[in-house]
Enzyme design. Structure first.
Site, PDB file in Angstrom:
ATOM      1  CG  HIS A  41      -1.808   1.174   1.333  1.00  0.00           C
ATOM      2  ND1 HIS A  41      -3.103   1.169   0.887  1.00  0.00           N
ATOM      3  CD2 HIS A  41      -1.591   2.420   1.842  1.00  0.00           C
ATOM      4  CE1 HIS A  41      -3.648   2.356   1.094  1.00  0.00           C
ATOM      5  NE2 HIS A  41      -2.758   3.132   1.685  1.00  0.00           N
ATOM      6  CD  GLU A  42       1.622   3.599   3.662  1.00  0.00           C
ATOM      7  OE1 GLU A  42       1.915   4.664   3.072  1.00  0.00           O
ATOM      8  OE2 GLU A  42       0.559   3.469   4.298  1.00  0.00           O
TER       9      GLU A  42
ATOM     10  CG  HIS B  38       0.535   6.152  -0.691  1.00  0.00           C
ATOM     11  ND1 HIS B  38      -0.569   6.598  -1.373  1.00  0.00           N
ATOM     12  CD2 HIS B  38       0.063   5.568   0.452  1.00  0.00           C
ATOM     13  CE1 HIS B  38      -1.667   6.301  -0.689  1.00  0.00           C
ATOM     14  NE2 HIS B  38      -1.306   5.659   0.413  1.00  0.00           N
TER      15      HIS B  38
END
Length: 371
Positions: free
Chosen positions: A25-26, A29
């Site tokens: 998920h990170e 980003h």
């Protein structure tokens, strides 16, 4: 009923399941931010005090926090892990000073990464272990069932239920199971004609393989054809995408039923419940655990898209307002939104944690230990 895993096994399984999901998920980003030239000051898996880490040549601190309940990327110019802008920051290369469309895509990349990861996991499972291919054509109708009362017949092709397409029998089972005792509308194909059928589904309460009591809807039909096959890469990706979309729609359906009161709010689970189920899936074997990881990845992506300040969806909502107004909301309005979002999340986490303690029988276990 499946034996409850030990506390340590549940913790290990929880970290093994959640850790990679948070990382991807990170990483979503971080990857899109790098594409736009935005510097990341910190990339953290977990919150709280750092227990391990290093700094790369770009100045990004990669670290692991002691509390494995999430993670964050803190970009240059952020005041905190929630990406609130630091006051007086005018550096054009900092996150908050980039065009709104770039900020939108950087934030969106996190949830999208979770959905993509789920698709890749399902595709790998379908290519290596195979998948059940079942026809949406009715092969058998159970007497005195909901299907019989609706006048479903062998040979009917179920095209949709409640407006949702049913290309395979697994789609039928997924949609029906979420609607115990509900009135539904089916569109079927019979003798080259489309017919609409309406009726009330049946219901049954049973335990799933994790020992949790669930109430499921019943239609009362069997597929005309079912086979277990390994899929090629292209077919597997298509099936995996359909699986991910279908499970996401199930999450939306379930949340909508909880909001409207059709399902109990006690069905919501939190970290303790996830840890328990992770341990149980670990005990059941590699397939069950990997499938659970894919399901959790979908849940993580979906939850982060909810328009709640402090979550990715909250940021996306603010950026959408900023794009429409051609200017951001005032700092005071954003501060109120973040404070309100934080308060909501804290209350929600407290509720689901208390809910978990009842669901997993923690109070009963403590009473037995004390007694």
């Amino acid at each position: 009923m499946l034996e409850q895993p030990s506390v340590w096994l549940a913790i290990i399984a929880f970290v093994a399941a959640i850790g990679p999901l948070v990382f991807f998920h990170e990483l979503g980003h971080y990857g899109v931010a790098r594409l736009f030239g935005v510097k990341a000051e910190a990339f953290s898996i977990g919150f709280g005090r750092e227990i391990a880490g290093w700094t790369d040549k770009r100045g990004t601190r990669w670290k692991v926090g002691w509390l494995p309940l999430g993670g964050y990327v803190r970009f240059a110019g952020d005041m905190d892990a929630a990406s609130r802008p630091a006051h007086g920051d005018g550096d054009p290369d900092h996150f908050q000073n980039r065009p709104v469309w770039q900020r939108f895509l950087i934030v969106l990349a996190g949830p999208v990464s979770n959905f993509l990861l789920a698709i890749l996991i399902f595709a790998a499972l379908f290519m290596t272990l195979g998948t059940l291919q079942s026809s949406n054509v009715v092969g058998e109708v159970v007497p005195d069932s909901a299907a019989a009362r609706m006048d479903l017949r062998p040979g009917d092709e179920i095209l949709s239920i409640e407006g949702q397409g049913t290309e395979q029998f697994s789609d039928v089972a997924r949609i029906v199971s979420l609607r115990p005792d509900e009135n539904v509308e089916l569109v079927i194909k019979r003798d080259e004609r489309q017919i609409t059928l309406k009726g009330q589904l049946g219901a049954i309460e049973e335990e799933d393989r994790f020992g949790q009591k669930v109430r499921l809807g019943l239609l009362g039909v069997a597929s005309a054809e079912a086979r277990f096959d390994r899929a090629g890469p292209v077919t597997a990706l298509g099936l995996a995408t359909n699986q991910t979309v279908g499970l996401t729609r199930s999450i939306v359906d379930g949340l909508g039923q909880i909001i409207t009161g059709k399902r109990s709010i006690r069905e919501l689970g939190g970290p303790l419940k996830i840890a328990q189920i992770s341990g149980q899936a670990w005990v059941l074997g590699l397939y069950s655990f990997i499938f659970l990881v894919a399901l959790l990845s979908i849940n993580l992506g979906f939850i982060n898209l909810l328009p709640i300040p402090m979550l990715d969806g909250g940021h996306l909502a603010l950026y959408t307002i900023e794009a429409a107004r051609r200017r951001p909301l005032s700092e005071a309005a954003q501060e109120r939104a973040f404070r309100g979002g934080l308060a909501f999340l804290l209350i929600f986490v407290l509720f689901v944690t208390l809910n978990d303690t009842v669901s997993i029988g923690l109070f009963d276990r403590l009473q037995r230990l004390i007694g």
